[in-house]
Write a protein that holds these residues in place. Structure first.
Motif, PDB file in Angstrom:
ATOM      1  N   GLN A   3       0.478  -1.327   0.310  1.00  0.00           N
ATOM      2  CA  GLN A   3       0.128  -0.315  -0.084  1.00  0.00           C
ATOM      3  C   GLN A   3       0.838   1.308   0.098  1.00  0.00           C
ATOM      4  N   ILE A   9      -7.227   3.647   4.016  1.00  0.00           N
ATOM      5  CA  ILE A   9      -8.777   2.687   3.436  1.00  0.00           C
ATOM      6  C   ILE A   9      -9.951   3.225   3.539  1.00  0.00           C
ATOM      7  N   PHE A  12     -11.093   3.051  -0.711  1.00  0.00           N
ATOM      8  CA  PHE A  12     -11.573   1.910  -1.476  1.00  0.00           C
ATOM      9  C   PHE A  12     -12.738   2.035  -1.701  1.00  0.00           C
ATOM     10  N   HIS A  48      -9.892   0.848  -4.875  1.00  0.00           N
ATOM     11  CA  HIS A  48      -8.941   2.478  -4.378  1.00  0.00           C
ATOM     12  C   HIS A  48      -9.572   2.483  -5.778  1.00  0.00           C
ATOM     13  N   GLN A  60      -5.285  -4.984  -4.681  1.00  0.00           N
ATOM     14  CA  GLN A  60      -5.637  -5.122  -2.959  1.00  0.00           C
ATOM     15  C   GLN A  60      -6.948  -4.224  -3.269  1.00  0.00           C
ATOM     16  N   ARG A  62     -10.590  -2.967   0.181  1.00  0.00           N
ATOM     17  CA  ARG A  62     -10.777  -3.511   1.077  1.00  0.00           C
ATOM     18  C   ARG A  62     -11.326  -4.348   1.426  1.00  0.00           C
ATOM     19  N   LYS A  66     -12.741  -3.802   6.879  1.00  0.00           N
ATOM     20  CA  LYS A  66     -12.220  -2.875   7.182  1.00  0.00           C
ATOM     21  C   LYS A  66     -10.334  -3.211   7.572  1.00  0.00           C
ATOM     22  N   THR A  67     -10.016  -4.134   7.043  1.00  0.00           N
ATOM     23  CA  THR A  67      -8.623  -4.205   6.035  1.00  0.00           C
ATOM     24  C   THR A  67      -7.884  -4.184   5.014  1.00  0.00           C
ATOM     25  N   LEU A  68      -7.393  -4.031   4.811  1.00  0.00           N
ATOM     26  CA  LEU A  68      -6.774  -4.109   3.772  1.00  0.00           C
ATOM     27  C   LEU A  68      -6.341  -5.296   3.086  1.00  0.00           C
ATOM     28  N   ARG A  69      -6.541  -6.107   1.863  1.00  0.00           N
ATOM     29  CA  ARG A  69      -5.607  -7.500   1.572  1.00  0.00           C
ATOM     30  C   ARG A  69      -5.810  -7.369   0.351  1.00  0.00           C
TER      31      ARG A  69
END
Length: 80
Positions: A3, A9, A12, A48, A60, A62, A66-69
């Protein structure tokens, strides 16, 4: 792919629904020792706007928590 420091976050915002049960990972640059999890069919993720639908195999996103994976975008359909 990491990121970017200036990406938050909240940026996204482009919604996609999972077409099937699929997998996420935390770091595609480390395929041997990464954390992974699952996204259920019909679950929503957000991309994003600057990166929506472009890039490598892993995109990538969200997640609901609310995590970015990173996900395989071909397992999702854009919400109209």
């Amino acid at each position: 792919m990491r990121q970017q420091p200036n990406t938050s976050i909240e940026q996204f915002t482009i919604g996609y629904k999972a077409l099937l049960d699929t997998e996420w990972i935390d770091d595609p640059a480390n395929p041997i020792d990464h954390i992974k999890g699952f996204i259920g069919q019909g679950e929503t993720i957000w991309l994003h706007p600057d990166h929506s639908g472009i890039g490598p195999v892993w995109q990538q996103a969200r997640l609901v928590d609310k995590t970015l994976r990173f996900v395989h975008l071909h397992d999702f359909k854009k919400i109209a």
